[in-house]
Write an enzyme that holds these catalytic residues in place. Structure first.
Site, PDB file in Angstrom:
ATOM      1  N   HIS A 147       1.026  -7.848 -44.151  1.00 26.59           N
ATOM      2  CA  HIS A 147       0.248  -9.205 -43.580  1.00 26.59           C
ATOM      3  C   HIS A 147      -1.070  -8.874 -43.468  1.00 26.59           C
ATOM      4  O   HIS A 147      -1.937  -9.711 -44.144  1.00 26.59           O
ATOM      5  CB  HIS A 147       0.782  -9.643 -42.366  1.00 26.59           C
ATOM      6  CG  HIS A 147       2.271 -10.334 -42.636  1.00 26.59           C
ATOM      7  ND1 HIS A 147       2.538 -11.344 -43.639  1.00 26.59           N
ATOM      8  CD2 HIS A 147       3.540  -9.916 -42.064  1.00 26.59           C
ATOM      9  CE1 HIS A 147       3.814 -11.659 -43.389  1.00 26.59           C
ATOM     10  NE2 HIS A 147       4.425 -11.147 -42.524  1.00 26.59           N
ATOM     11  N   HIS A 165       5.237  -3.231 -42.623  1.00 25.93           N
ATOM     12  CA  HIS A 165       5.550  -4.657 -42.752  1.00 25.93           C
ATOM     13  C   HIS A 165       4.340  -5.541 -42.233  1.00 25.93           C
ATOM     14  O   HIS A 165       3.779  -6.327 -42.995  1.00 25.93           O
ATOM     15  CB  HIS A 165       6.908  -5.009 -42.040  1.00 25.93           C
ATOM     16  CG  HIS A 165       7.139  -6.612 -42.311  1.00 25.93           C
ATOM     17  ND1 HIS A 165       7.951  -7.074 -42.978  1.00 25.93           N
ATOM     18  CD2 HIS A 165       6.428  -7.745 -41.468  1.00 25.93           C
ATOM     19  CE1 HIS A 165       8.152  -8.464 -42.881  1.00 25.93           C
ATOM     20  NE2 HIS A 165       7.207  -8.904 -41.963  1.00 25.93           N
ATOM     21  N   GLU A 166       4.133  -5.410 -41.259  1.00 28.28           N
ATOM     22  CA  GLU A 166       2.913  -6.149 -40.348  1.00 28.28           C
ATOM     23  C   GLU A 166       1.600  -5.664 -41.152  1.00 28.28           C
ATOM     24  O   GLU A 166       0.546  -6.624 -41.402  1.00 28.28           O
ATOM     25  CB  GLU A 166       2.945  -6.092 -39.070  1.00 28.28           C
ATOM     26  CG  GLU A 166       3.939  -6.359 -38.273  1.00 28.28           C
ATOM     27  CD  GLU A 166       4.426  -7.767 -38.495  1.00 28.28           C
ATOM     28  OE1 GLU A 166       3.454  -8.412 -38.762  1.00 28.28           O
ATOM     29  OE2 GLU A 166       5.471  -8.328 -38.123  1.00 28.28           O
TER      30      GLU A 166
END
Length: 638
Positions: free
Chosen positions: A427, A423-424
């Site tokens: 980003h 997920h990170e």
């Protein structure tokens, strides 16, 4: 959804890398002196940004540039428009009296937000449990031992020497610890005590939240809006509160029947396990019994799963993913003296064989005392076009809190940690691969209800067997993770998907309602949240609890929590339409990079999504935009 903090809130018009760097320093540096200096720098930067944001000369220059038609590119025109809107969100177009009041209210709101978060940190709550044996042995070392005197005989009068000390455990009920207790402790009374205490602190935030609601509402009304939610949502894709509310209520109706079915299955399972036909299902039962049901249905052993995911292999998996999708490689490079804030930090360059270096990534992955407790992506420097021949490369940091390897042991990730890492990383790739002319639009600096889309998209990669088999291998034999095990993991993940989606809808409705139009007669937030829970979830509200007083998204994403659900819908459609057939192909990667990531916030978000996937990814609704939910419904079997 991960428990990450990604610092994607709207920055003031004059965006520099400094606020991001001092945020990183404040949250990660082990030296208290550096942290304190970063706090001071934060205030100085805030004051300087305030000077810029209230500078009428700069504002008038933007108006002149827009009116005279001197902005030759679509991105330049969008930059000017966005800057003007940001200026006006700060009240620069108002009279001096109103502008002074807006500045006062913004400062008050910031102080209240800080107080709200401080209270969460300083008042996590605790419960004392006797005897210690009520807690599983493998959990006891996490808790503080406590003792009380107990009589050793039954006589009415006892000599003090005949008393013995009984050992107990003091459980701190911060969110992370509470989650573990509710999942793993079999004693229902311990779970009940921990749930009630953990969801009843910090009580001081009831007053802080009331003040914040009033402050934000007053601010919005001065700015000409009916509510703070209207004010906050206006620049976003959704554009209007009514649009978001319609989206949430429709989704709530769609998910309710399946969520009710899941609730009944959990209740019936509890009754069979406890051998009582009339037992009610309580909120403190959910994590414990759903965990049991997943394990028994899919025969999953968390230690076996973790054995395939040592952190080093997961990082290799991310590198493989980037090379497969984008033809780029991560290369470790040395840091210069004073560049790194901790010995654990490593620096990587993202390098493309034809394009050269694309950006730089710092990894700070291990937990330590005083470090920010969650996982986060920090944009240290945004990318921008310096000249026809020069591009300022983006610099980002990916911060996590995985357990440090003890001596020669290996750090293994549980599977939710793997998902969080991906997920990170989504980003980070958004920041590293965007190529905008203006730093104002670099990477994750997009409208709020699109910002979480790349991170949600890369969560799908974390659950796909075709991806996992490339790096998830048995530490002893080197064999790739079995496909049946990945199928079981996915089965367990989706077993109560409607319940989880219902929870996210409920959270979004709390956020939207608290900062929406205020009734003539004020209601306390506890009763508002209780009513929303009864209306929009299958679970009861426990009287006396006020879980929302440590829901810090009310501070960071005020009236914007719905954006997670928007991103979830967008990511589901992108995965099914673009990625599912061949998730690791270069053509898939080229589409993700050239049609989505590279644009950052420089392109109109509706056009961005439609040009990437097709017109059906969004729908017009009452003057705003909502996601198409058909892909998500298909994914969840709704």
């Amino acid at each position: 959804m991960s428990s990450s903090l990604t610092f994607l809130g709207s920055l003031p018009p004059w965006r520099s890398s400094a606020p991001w760097m001092r945020s990183l320093t404040r949250n990660t540096h082990p030296d208290r002196e550096y942290v304190e200096e970063a706090d001071k720098a934060s205030m100085r930067i805030y004051e300087y940004l305030h000077f810029l944001n209230t500078n009428v000369t700069l504002y008038n220059a933007i108006l002149k540039a827009e009116s005279e038609g001197v902005l030759l590119t679509e991105e330049a025109q969008r930059a000017a428009s966005t800057l003007r809107i940001d200026f006006e969100k700060g009240g620069i177009h108002l009279s001096k009296e109103k502008l002074d009041l807006v500045n006062e209210l913004n400062l008050k709101a910031a102080q209240l937000g800080r107080k709200f978060n401080e209270n969460i940190m300083t008042d996590p709550g605790f419960v004392d449990i006797y005897p210690a044996s009520r807690i599983p042995k493998d959990m006891q070392h996490h808790f503080k031992p406590i003792y009380r005197s107990t009589p050793s005989a039954s006589e009415e009068i006892r000599d003090l020497r005949d008393q013995r000390r009984e050992k107990g455990l003091q459980i701190t009920t911060d969110s992370s610890t509470l989650s573990s207790v509710l999942k793993w402790v079999s004693d229902a009374e311990v779970r009940r005590l921990a749930y009630i205490r953990g969801n009843s602190v910090p009580s001081g935030n009831l007053g802080v939240l009331d003040d914040l609601i009033r402050t934000r509402h007053e601010l919005a009304q001065i700015m000409g809006y009916k509510s703070f939610a209207d004010f906050a949502i206006h620049p976003n894709l959704a554009a209007k509160v009514d649009v978001v509310m319609s989206f949430l209520l429709d989704l709530s109706k769609i998910v309710r029947p399946k969520a009710d079915e899941e609730f009944a299955r959990i209740r019936d399972f509890k009754r069979r396990v406890c051998n009582e036909k009339s037992l009610d299902l309580e909120p403190w039962d959910e994590a414990y019994f759903t965990g049991m049901m997943k394990s028994s249905t899919y025969d999953l052993d968390s230690s076996v799963v973790a054995s395939y995911f040592p952190l080093s292999k997961c990082l290799e998996g991310l590198k493989m993913l980037v090379e497969s999708l984008f033809g780029a490689t991560f290369q470790m490079i040395p840091t210069t003296p004073g560049e790194s804030w901790h010995p654990d930090v490593i620096k990587l360059s993202l390098h493309h064989p034809e394009e050269g270096d694309l950006g730089y990534l710092y990894l700070d992955l291990y937990s330590r005392k005083g470090k920010y407790p969650g996982c986060a992506h920090f944009a240290i420097r945004g990318g921008r076009r310096v000249s026809d021949k020069e591009y300022q490369l983006p610099i980002v940091a990916l911060v996590c809190n995985f357990s440090s390897p003890y001596r020669s042991s290996t750090t293994r990730l549980n599977y939710w940690d793997v998902e969080t890492l991906f997920h990170e990383f989504g980003h980070a790739l958004h920041s590293l691969l965007s190529r905008t002319d203006y730093q104002h639009f670099s990477g994750t600096r997009v409208v709020l209800d699109v910002a979480e889309t790349p991170s949600n998209l890369f969560e799908y990669y974390a659950w796909d067997y075709r991806v996992l088999r490339t790096f998830a291998r048995d530490e002893t034999t080197g064999d790739p993770i079995p496909e049946k095990l990945v199928q079981a993991m996915n089965g367990a993940r989706n077993m109560f998907a409607a319940t989880e989606l219902q929870r996210q809808i409920f959270y979004s409705l709390i956020d939207l309602t608290l900062f929406g139009e205020q009734p003539a007669t004020a209601r306390d937030t506890v009763s508002i949240v209780a009513d929303l829970k009864r209306q929009h979830t299958s679970w009861k509200h426990v009287e006396g609890t006020h879980w929302h007083t440590r829901f810090n998204h009310l501070i960071n994403y005020g009236a914007g929590y719905y954006s997670y659900l928007y991103a979830r819908c967008f990511a589901s459609t992108i995965w099914q339409e673009i990625c599912l057939d061949d998730p690791l192909s270069r053509s898939t990667g080229d589409a993700i990079r050239t049609k989505f990531l590279r644009h950052g916030g420089a392109k109109n978000p509706s056009d961005l999504l439609k040009d990437f996937v097709g017109d059906r990814i969004i729908r017009d609704c009452r003057g705003g935009v909502i996601p198409d939910i058909s892909s998500l419904c298909k994914e969840l079997g709704l």
